[in-house]
Design a protein around this motif. Structure first.
Motif, PDB file in Angstrom:
ATOM      1  N   TRP A   1     111.459 -63.796  53.127  1.00 39.69           N
ATOM      2  CA  TRP A   1     111.876 -63.618  54.528  1.00 39.69           C
ATOM      3  C   TRP A   1     113.142 -62.760  54.658  1.00 39.69           C
ATOM      4  O   TRP A   1     113.488 -62.339  55.751  1.00 39.69           O
ATOM      5  CB  TRP A   1     112.085 -64.981  55.204  1.00 39.69           C
ATOM      6  CG  TRP A   1     113.244 -65.754  54.661  1.00 39.69           C
ATOM      7  CD1 TRP A   1     114.539 -65.688  55.102  1.00 39.69           C
ATOM      8  CD2 TRP A   1     113.235 -66.710  53.588  1.00 39.69           C
ATOM      9  NE1 TRP A   1     115.337 -66.532  54.356  1.00 39.69           N
ATOM     10  CE2 TRP A   1     114.563 -67.172  53.425  1.00 39.69           C
ATOM     11  CE3 TRP A   1     112.247 -67.212  52.747  1.00 39.69           C
ATOM     12  CZ2 TRP A   1     114.918 -68.111  52.465  1.00 39.69           C
ATOM     13  CZ3 TRP A   1     112.611 -68.149  51.793  1.00 39.69           C
ATOM     14  CH2 TRP A   1     113.912 -68.583  51.656  1.00 39.69           C
TER      15      TRP A   1
ATOM     16  N   PRO B   1     112.543 -57.763  56.281  1.00 44.57           N
ATOM     17  CA  PRO B   1     111.820 -57.788  57.557  1.00 44.57           C
ATOM     18  C   PRO B   1     110.402 -57.229  57.462  1.00 44.57           C
ATOM     19  O   PRO B   1     109.516 -57.665  58.196  1.00 44.57           O
ATOM     20  CB  PRO B   1     112.681 -56.934  58.496  1.00 44.57           C
ATOM     21  CG  PRO B   1     113.723 -56.303  57.674  1.00 44.57           C
ATOM     22  CD  PRO B   1     113.803 -57.023  56.362  1.00 44.57           C
TER      23      PRO B   1
ATOM     24  N   LYS C   1     106.901 -58.951  58.437  1.00 44.70           N
ATOM     25  CA  LYS C   1     105.910 -58.261  59.276  1.00 44.70           C
ATOM     26  C   LYS C   1     104.516 -58.339  58.624  1.00 44.70           C
ATOM     27  O   LYS C   1     103.514 -58.525  59.306  1.00 44.70           O
ATOM     28  CB  LYS C   1     106.336 -56.793  59.449  1.00 44.70           C
ATOM     29  CG  LYS C   1     105.493 -56.041  60.452  1.00 44.70           C
ATOM     30  CD  LYS C   1     105.826 -54.559  60.450  1.00 44.70           C
ATOM     31  CE  LYS C   1     104.776 -53.787  61.227  1.00 44.70           C
ATOM     32  NZ  LYS C   1     104.849 -52.349  61.015  1.00 44.70           N
TER      33      LYS C   1
ATOM     34  N   LEU D   1     110.543 -56.237  64.425  1.00 45.73           N
ATOM     35  CA  LEU D   1     110.872 -56.152  62.997  1.00 45.73           C
ATOM     36  C   LEU D   1     110.982 -54.696  62.535  1.00 45.73           C
ATOM     37  O   LEU D   1     111.830 -54.374  61.693  1.00 45.73           O
ATOM     38  CB  LEU D   1     109.833 -56.909  62.165  1.00 45.73           C
ATOM     39  CG  LEU D   1     109.893 -58.438  62.294  1.00 45.73           C
ATOM     40  CD1 LEU D   1     108.715 -59.079  61.582  1.00 45.73           C
ATOM     41  CD2 LEU D   1     111.199 -58.992  61.742  1.00 45.73           C
TER      42      LEU D   1
ATOM     43  N   HIS E   1     114.317 -53.271  60.934  1.00 44.48           N
ATOM     44  CA  HIS E   1     114.307 -52.598  59.631  1.00 44.48           C
ATOM     45  C   HIS E   1     115.087 -51.272  59.703  1.00 44.48           C
ATOM     46  O   HIS E   1     115.899 -50.970  58.828  1.00 44.48           O
ATOM     47  CB  HIS E   1     112.866 -52.360  59.181  1.00 44.48           C
ATOM     48  CG  HIS E   1     112.733 -51.354  58.086  1.00 44.48           C
ATOM     49  ND1 HIS E   1     113.344 -51.526  56.859  1.00 44.48           N
ATOM     50  CD2 HIS E   1     112.099 -50.150  58.038  1.00 44.48           C
ATOM     51  CE1 HIS E   1     113.083 -50.470  56.103  1.00 44.48           C
ATOM     52  NE2 HIS E   1     112.342 -49.628  56.795  1.00 44.48           N
TER      53      HIS E   1
ATOM     54  N   TYR F   1     116.240 -64.932  63.735  1.00 38.18           N
ATOM     55  CA  TYR F   1     115.893 -64.139  62.562  1.00 38.18           C
ATOM     56  C   TYR F   1     116.671 -62.829  62.506  1.00 38.18           C
ATOM     57  O   TYR F   1     117.264 -62.471  61.476  1.00 38.18           O
ATOM     58  CB  TYR F   1     114.376 -63.860  62.547  1.00 38.18           C
ATOM     59  CG  TYR F   1     113.992 -63.063  61.324  1.00 38.18           C
ATOM     60  CD1 TYR F   1     113.841 -63.693  60.093  1.00 38.18           C
ATOM     61  CD2 TYR F   1     113.849 -61.679  61.384  1.00 38.18           C
ATOM     62  CE1 TYR F   1     113.545 -62.972  58.954  1.00 38.18           C
ATOM     63  CE2 TYR F   1     113.555 -60.944  60.245  1.00 38.18           C
ATOM     64  CZ  TYR F   1     113.399 -61.598  59.040  1.00 38.18           C
ATOM     65  OH  TYR F   1     113.128 -60.871  57.909  1.00 38.18           O
ATOM     66  N   GLN F   2     116.679 -62.124  63.623  1.00 36.41           N
ATOM     67  CA  GLN F   2     117.335 -60.817  63.665  1.00 36.41           C
ATOM     68  C   GLN F   2     118.836 -60.917  63.345  1.00 36.41           C
ATOM     69  O   GLN F   2     119.362 -60.151  62.536  1.00 36.41           O
ATOM     70  CB  GLN F   2     117.137 -60.221  65.055  1.00 36.41           C
ATOM     71  CG  GLN F   2     117.812 -58.893  65.228  1.00 36.41           C
ATOM     72  CD  GLN F   2     117.482 -58.304  66.591  1.00 36.41           C
ATOM     73  OE1 GLN F   2     116.312 -58.075  66.900  1.00 36.41           O
ATOM     74  NE2 GLN F   2     118.491 -58.097  67.400  1.00 36.41           N
TER      75      GLN F   2
ATOM     76  N   LEU G   1     119.495 -61.553  59.586  1.00 35.88           N
ATOM     77  CA  LEU G   1     119.341 -60.366  58.738  1.00 35.88           C
ATOM     78  C   LEU G   1     120.483 -59.366  58.954  1.00 35.88           C
ATOM     79  O   LEU G   1     121.012 -58.788  57.995  1.00 35.88           O
ATOM     80  CB  LEU G   1     117.984 -59.703  59.009  1.00 35.88           C
ATOM     81  CG  LEU G   1     116.781 -60.195  58.189  1.00 35.88           C
ATOM     82  CD1 LEU G   1     116.749 -59.525  56.833  1.00 35.88           C
ATOM     83  CD2 LEU G   1     116.740 -61.702  57.996  1.00 35.88           C
TER      84      LEU G   1
END
Ligand code: ZN
Length: 298
Positions: A135, A138, A142, A174, A178, A280-281, A284
């Motif tokens: 995970w 990204p 996806k 995603l 990225h 999530y974003q 990361l």
């Protein structure tokens, strides 16, 4: 008499509202990495509950009676893999279970040295030699979305379109994420990173950053003094400027190495769920920015 009927009616209404709440599908997940992904697919209509609270490590979690109570209510239980959060699948009770690692295409899977398992001797590969922290890339996330959304849809057909639509939207976000990360880490490509535990190998591989080694190869297991000495020598030889700790594990060894090798100490977070790293974003981006800052320091 009238008063009693009134009380009875209130009680029935309360019960009815409880039942209405219970009809909302509940996806129970092991910990925050899974929560961050599944929440994007579930949206607000479906309740997603974590067994491991934010701030704790899904690796070292000891299941509690309250975990058993939580999984009883689950429409589906989602975990990552046996060598990550395998305790979750051992909780008693027959329920539908999803193992996220099953959705990652074989050609995207990494070993614990940070190289693709497809480059290795297949007779020496078993599930325990495959790194499950996918995970942190990204594009790996996806890659699992179409099959994951289909499977969730078949387990909970009433919400099939929710899962599929949300997965398609998440896939687009995603792609953007990225590109954003690629930009942030642009100047540190080719640098060598030493981690706290092998938690960011998928991230490093995706963004062409070298992996030097980890302080704790097995999370929660303290390294021996000999191992620390060898690793410190390797760090000095690589000429890196930083070492990392993680909020879910003890920072003691990272501090010792930082002091003895004259390195700056930074925090990387492979789990998230805490302030500033809730979704999530943000998780990361936090790690991308930290790596970039740490490796360009001094
Ligand atoms: Zn981990």
């Amino acid at each position: 008499m009238h008063k009693n009927i009134f009380i009875l009616m209130i009680a029935m209404l309360a019960l009815a509202s409880c039942n209405a709440q219970n009809t909302k599908p509940i996806i129970v997940v092991s910990g925050n990495p899974v929560y961050a992904i599944i929440s994007e697919l579930a949206g607000p209509k479906i309740e997603v509950r974590r067994l491991v609270p934010p701030g704790a490590s899904p690796h070292t979690h000891q299941p509690k009676p309250s975990d058993m109570y939580k999984v009883q209510a689950a429409t589906v239980l989602v975990y990552i893999s046996e060598n990550n959060d395998g305790w979750a699948v051992k909780l008693p009770g027959g329920r539908k279970t999803l193992r996220l690692m099953d959705f990652l295409p074989r050609e995207m899977q990494l070993g614990f040295d940070g190289d693709f398992i497809s480059t290795k001797d297949s007779t020496k590969i078993n599930e325990n030699s495959i790194d499950s922290h996918f995970w942190m890339d990204p594009l790996a996330v996806k890659a699992i979305l179409p099959a994951l959304a289909d499977t969730l849809a078949s387990l909970d057909p009433q919400n099939a379109s929710t899962y599929k639509n949300n997965a398609a939207l998440f896939a687009k976000r995603l792609d953007l994420l990225h590109r954003q990360i690629d930009d942030i880490v642009h100047s540190i490509k080719g640098h060598t990173v030493f981690l706290y535990h092998p938690s960011l190998l998928y991230f490093l591989k995706r963004y062409s950053i070298n992996y030097g080694g980890s302080i704790e190869e097995s999370p929660g297991k303290e390294p021996t003094p000999q191992f620390i000495a060898k690793l410190t020598a390797k760090i000095k030889e690589a000429g890196t400027t930083a070492i990392f700790y993680e909020p879910q594990l003890s920072d003691k060894t990272a501090r010792i190495i930082a002091e003895s090798a004259g390195l700056e100490l930074f925090m990387l977070d492979p789990v998230g769920g805490e302030k500033g790293r809730e979704n999530y974003q943000d998780l990361l981006l936090f790690n991308a920015r930290t790596l970039s800052k740490a490796l360009t320091a001094k």
